[in-house]
Design a protein around this motif. Structure first.
Motif, mmCIF file in Angstrom:
data_model
loop_
_atom_site.group_PDB
_atom_site.id
_atom_site.type_symbol
_atom_site.label_atom_id
_atom_site.label_comp_id
_atom_site.label_asym_id
_atom_site.label_seq_id
_atom_site.Cartn_x
_atom_site.Cartn_y
_atom_site.Cartn_z
ATOM 1 N N UNK A 1 -8.832 3.578 -6.681
ATOM 2 C CA UNK A 1 -7.498 3.977 -5.875
ATOM 3 C C UNK A 1 -7.031 5.270 -6.402
ATOM 4 N N UNK B 1 -6.347 8.548 -3.891
ATOM 5 C CA UNK B 1 -4.797 8.741 -3.763
ATOM 6 C C UNK B 1 -4.407 10.022 -3.944
ATOM 7 N N UNK C 1 5.228 5.494 -4.778
ATOM 8 C CA UNK C 1 5.497 5.603 -5.879
ATOM 9 C C UNK C 1 4.864 6.568 -6.692
ATOM 10 N N UNK C 2 3.428 6.753 -6.644
ATOM 11 C CA UNK C 2 2.670 7.633 -7.401
ATOM 12 C C UNK C 2 3.139 9.170 -7.216
ATOM 13 N N UNK D 1 2.173 2.039 -3.463
ATOM 14 C CA UNK D 1 1.190 2.635 -4.416
ATOM 15 C C UNK D 1 1.221 3.944 -4.232
ATOM 16 N N UNK E 1 1.074 -1.127 0.129
ATOM 17 C CA UNK E 1 0.127 0.073 0.091
ATOM 18 C C UNK E 1 0.814 1.322 0.006
#
Lengths: 586, 330
Positions: free
Chosen positions: B193, B197, B112-113, B109, B106
Motif C-alpha cells: 500500500x 501510495x 490521510x497520508x 488512506x 480508500x
C-alpha cells in the motif's frame, strides 16, 4: 488512526525499499483490464470487462453453454454439455427445443448441474423482485409465456420448463420464425446454481435477490475458472475450477491463476511493457499500438473489428429524412482523411453495416466491391443538395459557393439547411470536427455541434419511446457500434416494427428495408446461398440509403507476454472465451 | 464560546441546506435521464414502442422519478437523514452506502497520508525559508512553491509516473496494492500500500506543500520581525531557541488554522489524481456517478464534502481562538 499510522510507517519503509519488485509465478498471469463493476451475474449491470469474467467463470458464450460461439462468429453445438437437441415445430408456428444435457457437469463447488440450473436464472431475472432491482434481458419477448412472466401475470414461463433432471424445453413464439440463426437461440442456456437464486432451490419460491446482490462478484459457476478473491475497482483473482468438465473440445485450464488488474487507460500499455501485466486486449490507440509493436518480449494478435465507428442519422428528422441530403453528406465527408487522422491507419473503411471479419463478407459478391464508397466529390454534393431543394441562398436566389463559412443554403420556403449534431467530448469528435469544420459550411450546410456528456448523448441517440420528432433536436450522432453474434438486422437498429424505440436507434421507417431485412432473417437456416444473396441485397440498399456514414473499422490489437501460447485473435472472442486454452511456455 | 459555536452550527445547517437544494437541483437539471443508467438498451430490445413506454413508466414510478422535484427532494431528505439510508446506486445496482463506504476508506488512506506528509514537509520548509530569507535556499524554495502551485496535478502525476514508474521502474503505475494482498497479510499489505501510495501522495502533496510553505514562511517572517524577537536576540538567546520557542510558537496560530482548514483533504484525494493512478476513492466514484447520472451516489458524496468543509471552517475558528488568545469568538 491505527491503520493510518501503519500506512505512514509502511510508506517510510516503502520509500527505502522501492526497488523490491514482485515475483511472477510461472502458473499465473495478469490481465490488464478497464474499469469493472465486478458484477459477474449476467443481466444485472452491463460492462464489457465484467462480461469477460462471466465467460470464464459462468461459461456463458460457450464454455459451459448448450451452444458455443466459434472463433468465426458462428454458433455450434457444445457436445461436452449437450447430449442432444430435438426441434419440434408446433401447430401454432412456435418451435420447441428439447434439450438433453450430459450428466456429470459440475459447478465449482463440486455439485452437479441439472437441467433446472440451465433455465432458473431467467426465472430469477424476470421475477418481479428481479425487475424491481433493475435486472432484465430481452429473452422474455421471444419465449412463449415470457412477457406474461415478466409482467407478473404468470408465475411460470410456459415456454421454459425443466422436464427431467437432465432435460429441459425452450419454446420460442411463432413470431420468431423462420429464423436463419435458429441454433443461436440455445446459446443463452448455461448453468447457474438454482439454490443460490431461489429459496430452497425452488423457482416457484422467493428469489434471493439481496443474497445475489451481496455476492454479486463471486457466483458459483460451471465455467473453467472460479473467482477466489476481488477488491472493488482494483482487482479480481480467478483460479482454475477443478470440477470443470471441459470446453466443447474437452479442454480444461492450464494456467492455474489469473489476476485481473484494473489499469487506467492512460498507463495500461506502459504497465504491460514494464511487466506489471501480461495481457492487454482490444488496443486501438495508435501510440499504444506502435509502442506494443516495437517492444521486445511482447507478442500480439490483430484482427478487424466486428463493428465500426459511424456518423449515425436519425432518418425521421426533417431535412435528414431526404436520402439525397444524406448522400450529399457522405460525399462531403472525407473518410480517408478522418481514418488516417483518428486511427493512424490502424483501421479499414467499410461502406455499410458490416464488419470485415464477418463470414458473410468473405462469401459476398457485392460487399465491399460493388458498394458505393462515396469518395469526396463536391460536384455530387452540389447536384444532390440542389435536387433536394436546397439550391437557394438567404435571399431566394440561386445558391453559389463563395468559400465563406456563413453562406448557407435555403429551400424555396426560406428554410435554412441547418442540422444539429450531438457529439461526445472525445478525440473522435475532435478529429471528425476538424475534417468537416470547413467543408460542410462551405458547401452551404449549417452544422450546429453540441458536445455533451456521453449519458445525454446516448439518451438522445436511443430515444427509447420518449420524444416525438417535434420534441427532438438532433439528427446526427457520432457513435461506435459492435455487431452482436448473431448479427440479426431485425433486432439491430433498422426495422420499422421497433420504430421509436432504442431497438431501432436509427429511427428508420422504411418498408423496402423491412422487406430486405425480413428476407435475410426468414431464410431457411440450411440455405446459405439464399442467405448471402439476401444479405447482399440488404447491404446494397443500406449503402444507397446512407442511414449512417461508416467512418472506420479498427484493426484491434491484443498484446501479450510472448511466453503465453495459444492466444487467438478474433473479433468474436475476448480473453474470457479462450483463456482456459492458453498455456505458458516453460 | 458556546454561544458562538451554537451560532456557527446553525449557520452550518443553513449552509448545508442551501448546498443540498442546489446540488439536488443541479442533479435533476443535468441533461440525461437517471433511468438511462439503470438499464442498458438491451433490456427493451425487442419490445414494441408501447411495451417500452409501459416498462419505462413502471420503472420511473418505482423509483419516484415522476414525482415533482420538491417531493423527490423531501423524499431524499427523509430517506437520508431520518431513515439514514443513503439510497440505491442505479448504475451499480448496490446500496450507495456500500459503494461510498469502500471508496471513503480508500480515500482516507491516501488523503490521510498526504495530509500528514504535507505538514511534515511544509512546516520545516516554511521555517527554513523564513530563517534563510534572501539566501539561495529561500530562492530555491520559492521556485519550488511557484512550480508546485502553478503546475496542474495531472501534469505532476504524469511526470512522476513517467520518471519513477516508466524510466526508473521503481514504483508502480497504478492501483492500491499488488493483486491479492489484504490487511490480513499484515506488513506485506501495508508495504505494498505504501509503495503504491507514494506517487499519488506526491501528486496531491506537492501543490499543498507549495501553498503551505508560503503561509508558514509569511507567518514566520511576520513573527521574526517583531520587537520581542529583537529583545530576545539582544539578550543573547540562541538562534534556534528564538526560531522555535519564540517565533514559531507565535506562528503556531497560522499553522494550526492551516492544519484544520486542510482537514477536508483527508477525505478528498482528488478526482484527477485518483483517475490517473487508478485509486478507487471517492473522487473516482463521484466522477463515475456524474457521468452515469447516478444521483444517489452523486448527492451523497457532494453533501459529504460540503459537511466536511463547513465543519472544518468552524473547527478552524475554534482552534485559532484556543491557540491565539488575541482572537475572541463572538
Amino acid at each position: 488512526m491505527k491503520n493510518l499510522l501503519k500506512v505512514m510507517l509502511s510508506l517510510v519503509v516503502a520509500v527505502t525499499l522501492v526497488a523490491c519488485g514482485g515475483e511472477k509465478s510461472s502458473d499465473s498471469i495478469t490481465i490488464l483490464s478497464g474499469d469493472m463493476n465486478m458484477d459477474i451475474y449476467p443481466y444485472i449491470t452491463n460492462n464489457a470487462y465484467d462480461n469477460n469474467v462471466r465467460k470464464a467463470v459462468l461459461g456463458s458464450d460457450g464454455n459451459a453453454a448448450v451452444m458455443y460461439l466459434g472463433e468465426d462468429g458462428e454458433f455450434y453445438l457444445n457436445e461436452t454439455i449437450t447430449k442432444s437437441v430435438e426441434t419440434v415445430e408446433n401447430e401454432d408456428g412456435s418451435k420447441t427445443f428439447k434439450v438433453e444435457i450430459n450428466p456429470g457437469i459440475k459447478f465449482s463447488d463440486g455439485e452437479e448441474a441439472k437441467a433446472i440450473d440451465f433455465i432458473s436464472y431467467y426465472y430469477f431475472v424476470g421475477s418481479q423482485e428481479g425487475k424491481e432491482a433493475g435486472f432484465s434481458t430481452s429473452i422474455f419477448s421471444l419465449l412463449e409465456g415470457g412477457s406474461e412472466y415478466l409482467s407478473g401475470d404468470a408465475d411460470t414461463i410456459s415456454g421454459l420448463v425443466a422436464t427431467g433432471d437432465y432435460t429441459f424445453e425452450a419454446t420460442y413464439s411463432a413470431h420468431n420464425f423462420p429464423y436463419y440463426w435458429e441454433s443461436s437461440l440455445l446459446a443463452v442456456y448455461f448453468p447457474m446454481k438454482t439454490t443460490d437464486l431461489f429459496e430452497d432451490g425452488d423457482i416457484t419460491k422467493a428469489p434471493l435477490v439481496s443474497e445475489v446482490v451481496d455476492n454479486i462478484s463471486m457466483p458459483v459457476g460451471a465455467g473453467p475458472y472460479v473467482v477466489t478473491e476481488y477488491k472493488n475497482d482494483q482487482y479480481m483473482v480467478l483460479e482454475a475450477n477443478e470440477h470443470y468438465i471441459g470446453d466443447y473440445n474437452g479442454v480444461k485450464p492450464s494456467i492455474e491463476k489469473i489476476n485481473i488488474k484494473i489499469a487506467p487507460m492512460d498507463t495500461d500499455m506502459e504497465q504491460l511493457l514494464s511487466g506489471d501485466g501480461d495481457y492487454l486486449g482490444g488496443v486501438v490507440e495508435t501510440d499504444k499500438i506502435n509502442a506494443g509493436l516495437d517492444a521486445d518480449g511482447i507478442a500480439y494478435s490483430t484482427y478487424l473489428r466486428n463493428g465500426y465507428g459511424a456518423l449515425m442519422f436519425h432518418s425521421d428528422m426533417p431535412i435528414i429524412e431526404d436520402v439525397r441530403v444524406r448522400q450529399a453528406m457522405a460525399y462531403l465527408l472525407d473518410r480517408e482523411e478522418f481514418l488516417e487522422a483518428f486511427t493512424g491507419g490502424y483501421a479499414e473503411l467499410v461502406h455499410g453495416p458490416y464488419g470485415l471479419s464477418m463470414t458473410e463478407v468473405e462469401e459476398s459478391s457485392v460487399v465491399p466491391e460493388e458498394l458505393n464508397s462515396y469518395d469526396y466529390d463536391e460536384a455530387k454534393v452540389e447536384e444532390l443538395l440542389t435536387a433536394a431543394g436546397w439550391g437557394y441562398d438567404k435571399n431566394g436566389n440561386e445558391w453559389k459557393a463563395d468559400g465563406s463559412d456563413s453562406n448557407f443554403r435555403y429551400n424555396e420556403a426560406g428554410e435554412e439547411l441547418k442540422l444539429y449534431w450531438n457529439a461526445s467530448e472525445s478525440e473522435y469528435t475532435d478529429k471528425l470536427m476538424a475534417v468537416v469544420a470547413n467543408t460542410f459550411p462551405q458547401a452551404g450546410i449549417n452544422l450546429v455541434v453540441d458536445v455533451t456528456d456521453f449519458a445525454p448523448l446516448l439518451e438522445n441517440y436511443y430515444n427509447d419511446a420518449q420524444l416525438t420528432i417535434s420534441e427532438r433536436k438532433y439528427s446526427m450522432f457520432n457513435m461506435a457500434n459492435t455487431f452482436a453474434s448473431p448479427n440479426n438486422p431485425y433486432a439491430a437498429s433498422y426495422h420499422s416494427d421497433y420504430y421509436g424505440t432504442s431497438t431501432n436507434s436509427l429511427h428508420i421507417n422504411d418498408p423496402k428495408l423491412d422487406e430486405l431485412i425480413d428476407n435475410v432473417r426468414f431464410t431457411d437456416p440450411d440455405d446459405r446461398e439464399g442467405y448471402i444473396a439476401a444479405w447482399d441485397e440488404m447491404q446494397a440498399y443500406m449503402n444507397e440509403q446512407v442511414y449512417m456514414i461508416p467512418l472506420y473499422s479498427n484493426n484491434y490489437h491484443d498484446f501479450y507476454n510472448d511466453k503465453i501460447e495459444n492466444v487467438v485473435g478474433t473479433p468474436f472472442w475476448t480473453w474470457g472465451n479462450q483463456i482456459h486454452t492458453w498455456t505458458i511456455e516453460e | 464560546m458556546v454561544i458562538y459555536i451554537l451560532k456557527r452550527l446553525i449557520q452550518a445547517v443553513i449552509t448545508l441546506f442551501i448546498i443540498s437544494v442546489l446540488t439536488f437541483g443541479i442533479s435533476r437539471a443535468l441533461p440525461g435521464d437517471p433511468l438511462a443508467s439503470y438499464f442498458d438498451t438491451s433490456v427493451t430490445r425487442g419490445m414494441s414502442p408501447d411495451e417500452v413506454k409501459e416498462y419505462r413508466e413502471e420503472l420511473r414510478e418505482m423509483h419516484g422519478l415522476d414525482d415533482s422535484y420538491v417531493d423527490q427532494y423531501i423524499s431524499w431528505l427523509d430517506t437520508t437523514f431520518i431513515e439514514r439510508d443513503l439510497g440505491y446506486s442505479l448504475s451499480k445496482k448496490r446500496p450507495s452506502s456500500q459503494v461510498i463506504g469502500e471508496a471513503l476508506k480508500n480515500t482516507i488512506y491516501l488523503g490521510g497520508a498526504t495530509f500528514i506528509f504535507t505538514f511534515i514537509v511544509s512546516v520545516p520548509l516554511g521555517i527554513i525559508a523564513a530563517v534563510k530569507k534572501g539566501t539561495i535556499i529561500d530562492d530555491f524554495i520559492k521556485i519550488f512553491t511557484i512550480l508546485g502551485i502553478s503546475l496542474p496535478s495531472f501534469v505532476i502525476g504524469i511526470l512522476l509516473i513517467y520518471i519513477f514508474a516508466g524510466i526508473l521502474g521503481i514504483l508502480p503505475f497504478s492501483g492500491m496494492t499488488e493483486v491479492g494482498l489484504n490487511p490480513e497479510d499484515g506488513l506485506e499489505f501495508y508495504m505494498s500500500l505504501g509503495k503504491h501510495m507514494i506517487l499519488p501522495m506526491l501528486t496531491l502533496g506537492i501543490p499543498s506543500i507549495a501553498y503551505q510553505v508560503r503561509y508558514v514562511r509569511n507567518a514566520m517572517l511576520d513573527c521574526l520581525s517583531q520587537d520581542y524577537i529583537r529583545t530576545a536576540r539582544s539578550k543573547g538567546v540562541s538562534g534556534s531557541k528564538i526560531v522555535m520557542s519564540h517565533a514559531f510558537r507565535n506562528a503556531l496560530g497560522t499553522v494550526a488554522t492551516l492544519v484544520v482548514l486542510s482537514l477536508p483533504t483527508v477525505f478528498n484525494s482528488g478526482i484527477i489524481t485518483e483517475s490517473i493512478f487508478g485509486w478507487p476513492g471517492l473522487g473516482s466514484e463521484l466522477l463515475s456517478a456524474v457521468t452515469s447520472r447516478d444521483n444517489a451516489i452523486m448527492l451523497n458524496i457532494v453533501m459529504f464534502y460540503a459537511f466536511i468543509a463547513v465543519m472544518a471552517t468552524i473547527l478552524a475558528d475554534i482552534v485559532l481562538a484556543i491557540v491565539d488568545p488575541r482572537v475572541k469568538l463572538r
